[in-house]
Design a protein around this motif. Sequence first.
Motif, PDB file in Angstrom:
ATOM      1  N   LEU A  85       0.832  -1.214   0.000  1.00 16.07           N
ATOM      2  CA  LEU A  85       0.000   0.000   0.000  1.00 16.07           C
ATOM      3  C   LEU A  85       0.859   1.254   0.000  1.00 16.07           C
ATOM      4  N   GLY A  86       2.169   1.093  -0.165  1.00 20.34           N
ATOM      5  CA  GLY A  86       3.060   2.249  -0.164  1.00 20.34           C
ATOM      6  C   GLY A  86       3.592   2.529   1.230  1.00 20.34           C
ATOM      7  N   HIS A  87       4.377   3.597   1.340  1.00 13.99           N
ATOM      8  CA  HIS A  87       5.090   3.863   2.590  1.00 13.99           C
ATOM      9  C   HIS A  87       4.810   5.247   3.170  1.00 13.99           C
ATOM     10  N   SER A  88       3.725   5.880   2.767  1.00 17.55           N
ATOM     11  CA  SER A  88       3.484   7.250   3.231  1.00 17.55           C
ATOM     12  C   SER A  88       2.241   7.359   4.107  1.00 17.55           C
ATOM     13  N   ARG A  89       1.779   6.234   4.654  1.00 22.05           N
ATOM     14  CA  ARG A  89       0.578   6.285   5.475  1.00 22.05           C
ATOM     15  C   ARG A  89       0.890   6.750   6.899  1.00 22.05           C
ATOM     16  N   ASN A  90      -0.140   7.274   7.563  1.00 20.71           N
ATOM     17  CA  ASN A  90       0.024   7.813   8.921  1.00 20.71           C
ATOM     18  C   ASN A  90       0.618   6.769   9.860  1.00 20.71           C
ATOM     19  N   ASN A  91       1.539   7.206  10.701  1.00 18.96           N
ATOM     20  CA  ASN A  91       2.155   6.421  11.772  1.00 18.96           C
ATOM     21  C   ASN A  91       3.144   5.360  11.294  1.00 18.96           C
ATOM     22  N   ARG A  92       3.240   5.108   9.995  1.00 14.47           N
ATOM     23  CA  ARG A  92       4.086   4.011   9.564  1.00 14.47           C
ATOM     24  C   ARG A  92       5.576   4.302   9.725  1.00 14.47           C
ATOM     25  N   THR A  93       6.008   5.541   9.538  1.00 16.13           N
ATOM     26  CA  THR A  93       7.421   5.862   9.730  1.00 16.13           C
ATOM     27  C   THR A  93       7.825   5.583  11.173  1.00 16.13           C
ATOM     28  N   ARG A  94       6.965   5.978  12.112  1.00 16.10           N
ATOM     29  CA  ARG A  94       7.241   5.737  13.533  1.00 16.10           C
ATOM     30  C   ARG A  94       7.327   4.237  13.813  1.00 16.10           C
ATOM     31  N   ILE A  95       6.374   3.476  13.287  1.00 13.40           N
ATOM     32  CA  ILE A  95       6.374   2.027  13.517  1.00 13.40           C
ATOM     33  C   ILE A  95       7.604   1.386  12.875  1.00 13.40           C
ATOM     34  N   ASP A  96       7.914   1.760  11.625  1.00 10.06           N
ATOM     35  CA  ASP A  96       9.067   1.181  10.929  1.00 10.06           C
ATOM     36  C   ASP A  96      10.362   1.439  11.695  1.00 10.06           C
ATOM     37  N   ASN A  97      10.537   2.670  12.151  1.00 10.23           N
ATOM     38  CA  ASN A  97      11.756   3.014  12.889  1.00 10.23           C
ATOM     39  C   ASN A  97      11.847   2.250  14.212  1.00 10.23           C
ATOM     40  N   TYR A  98      10.694   2.085  14.881  1.00  8.67           N
ATOM     41  CA  TYR A  98      10.700   1.372  16.150  1.00  8.67           C
ATOM     42  C   TYR A  98      11.017  -0.110  15.940  1.00  8.67           C
ATOM     43  N   ILE A  99      10.437  -0.720  14.891  1.00  7.85           N
ATOM     44  CA  ILE A  99      10.732  -2.126  14.595  1.00  7.85           C
ATOM     45  C   ILE A  99      12.223  -2.283  14.286  1.00  7.85           C
ATOM     46  N   ALA A 100      12.785  -1.353  13.518  1.00  5.95           N
ATOM     47  CA  ALA A 100      14.216  -1.406  13.189  1.00  5.95           C
ATOM     48  C   ALA A 100      15.066  -1.341  14.449  1.00  5.95           C
ATOM     49  N   ARG A 101      14.725  -0.427  15.381  1.00  9.38           N
ATOM     50  CA  ARG A 101      15.491  -0.313  16.619  1.00  9.38           C
ATOM     51  C   ARG A 101      15.372  -1.594  17.446  1.00  9.38           C
ATOM     52  N   ASN A 102      14.166  -2.173  17.479  1.00  9.08           N
ATOM     53  CA  ASN A 102      13.964  -3.404  18.243  1.00  9.08           C
ATOM     54  C   ASN A 102      14.728  -4.562  17.617  1.00  9.08           C
ATOM     55  N   MET A 103      14.773  -4.593  16.279  1.00 10.12           N
ATOM     56  CA  MET A 103      15.517  -5.648  15.591  1.00 10.12           C
ATOM     57  C   MET A 103      17.018  -5.511  15.873  1.00 10.12           C
ATOM     58  N   GLU A 104      17.503  -4.278  15.956  1.00  9.99           N
ATOM     59  CA  GLU A 104      18.898  -4.054  16.335  1.00  9.99           C
ATOM     60  C   GLU A 104      19.178  -4.645  17.711  1.00  9.99           C
ATOM     61  N   LEU A 105      18.283  -4.379  18.651  1.00  6.72           N
ATOM     62  CA  LEU A 105      18.442  -4.868  20.020  1.00  6.72           C
ATOM     63  C   LEU A 105      18.409  -6.394  20.054  1.00  6.72           C
ATOM     64  N   PHE A 106      17.454  -6.983  19.323  1.00  8.02           N
ATOM     65  CA  PHE A 106      17.324  -8.439  19.274  1.00  8.02           C
ATOM     66  C   PHE A 106      18.603  -9.097  18.756  1.00  8.02           C
ATOM     67  N   LEU A 107      19.121  -8.587  17.641  1.00 10.86           N
ATOM     68  CA  LEU A 107      20.325  -9.175  17.058  1.00 10.86           C
ATOM     69  C   LEU A 107      21.544  -8.949  17.949  1.00 10.86           C
ATOM     70  N   CYS A 108      21.568  -7.815  18.632  1.00 14.13           N
ATOM     71  CA  CYS A 108      22.672  -7.539  19.560  1.00 14.13           C
ATOM     72  C   CYS A 108      22.678  -8.575  20.678  1.00 14.13           C
ATOM     73  N   MET A 109      21.491  -8.886  21.232  1.00 15.04           N
ATOM     74  CA  MET A 109      21.411  -9.889  22.291  1.00 15.04           C
ATOM     75  C   MET A 109      21.714 -11.272  21.747  1.00 15.04           C
ATOM     76  N   LEU A 110      21.240 -11.562  20.542  1.00 14.97           N
ATOM     77  CA  LEU A 110      21.459 -12.873  19.946  1.00 14.97           C
ATOM     78  C   LEU A 110      22.938 -13.099  19.646  1.00 14.97           C
ATOM     79  N   LEU A 111      23.614 -12.037  19.202  1.00 14.79           N
ATOM     80  CA  LEU A 111      25.039 -12.120  18.891  1.00 14.79           C
ATOM     81  C   LEU A 111      25.923 -11.927  20.123  1.00 14.79           C
ATOM     82  N   ASN A 112      25.270 -11.563  21.241  1.00 13.66           N
ATOM     83  CA  ASN A 112      25.988 -11.334  22.500  1.00 13.66           C
ATOM     84  C   ASN A 112      27.061 -10.258  22.341  1.00 13.66           C
ATOM     85  N   CYS A 113      26.686  -9.190  21.642  1.00 12.46           N
ATOM     86  CA  CYS A 113      27.653  -8.111  21.436  1.00 12.46           C
ATOM     87  C   CYS A 113      27.388  -6.971  22.428  1.00 12.46           C
ATOM     88  N   GLU A 114      28.350  -6.125  22.602  1.00 17.16           N
ATOM     89  CA  GLU A 114      28.194  -4.977  23.485  1.00 17.16           C
ATOM     90  C   GLU A 114      27.245  -3.975  22.838  1.00 17.16           C
TER      91      GLU A 114
END
Length: 200
Positions: A85-114
């Motif tokens: 449906l495209g990428h310019s809908r309300n609230n989606r930038t906020r959700i996308d950025n939050y998912i990206a940050r959470n994925m960073e955290l998940f992979l950091c814990m999975l990789l056991n990195c600082e």
Amino acid sequence: MAGKSRKDKVLEQERDWLLHDSNKRIANRRVWKLSDYNTFFCSLLVGMEDILSAEFLFAPIVHGDHWWCYCVNLKTMKFFVFDSLGHSRNNRTRIDNYIARNMELFLCMLLNCESEKKPSFEVLCVDTPIQPNGHDCGVLVLKFIEMWDGVSQFNGKALPNYTNEELQLIRQKFVCDWVLHEDNVLRDEVIKHYDLLLKK
């Protein structure tokens, strides 16, 4: 139709944590631990330890009756967003950025990195054709997961411009593949049922 069981309701609430958290102020958001992610993995299909050997990690999302998908290339650590449906809908930038940050955290814990060495994702919105109707977002997410290799091969887009008729055929093929798959424990029962129907 029977209502949802208590277990189903709990699982649904847990799987909505990320989206609910994205609406909160940073100070009020959930502090995630690696064990919190077990909810998102079916132990009979895939475990968290399997992720590090994969090339791509796909995370389909359904919210507000719409499916879209996130994808991490685990070799290049690039973060992609696919939305028919495209990428310019309300609230989606906020959700996308939050998912990206959470994925960073998940992979950091999975990789056991600082924490200071955790992956840092730029949100890359994949160019995709807009769906031709109001109901085939889920089918297009499945095609994206099936076809995406990190390169947009269809005139710069992630998928071809499917017509309604083509999407109907794709949907039918998915159903046939699922029913006839050797891992479907009800495969023989379904085949027998429809064989009897056809003989009537």
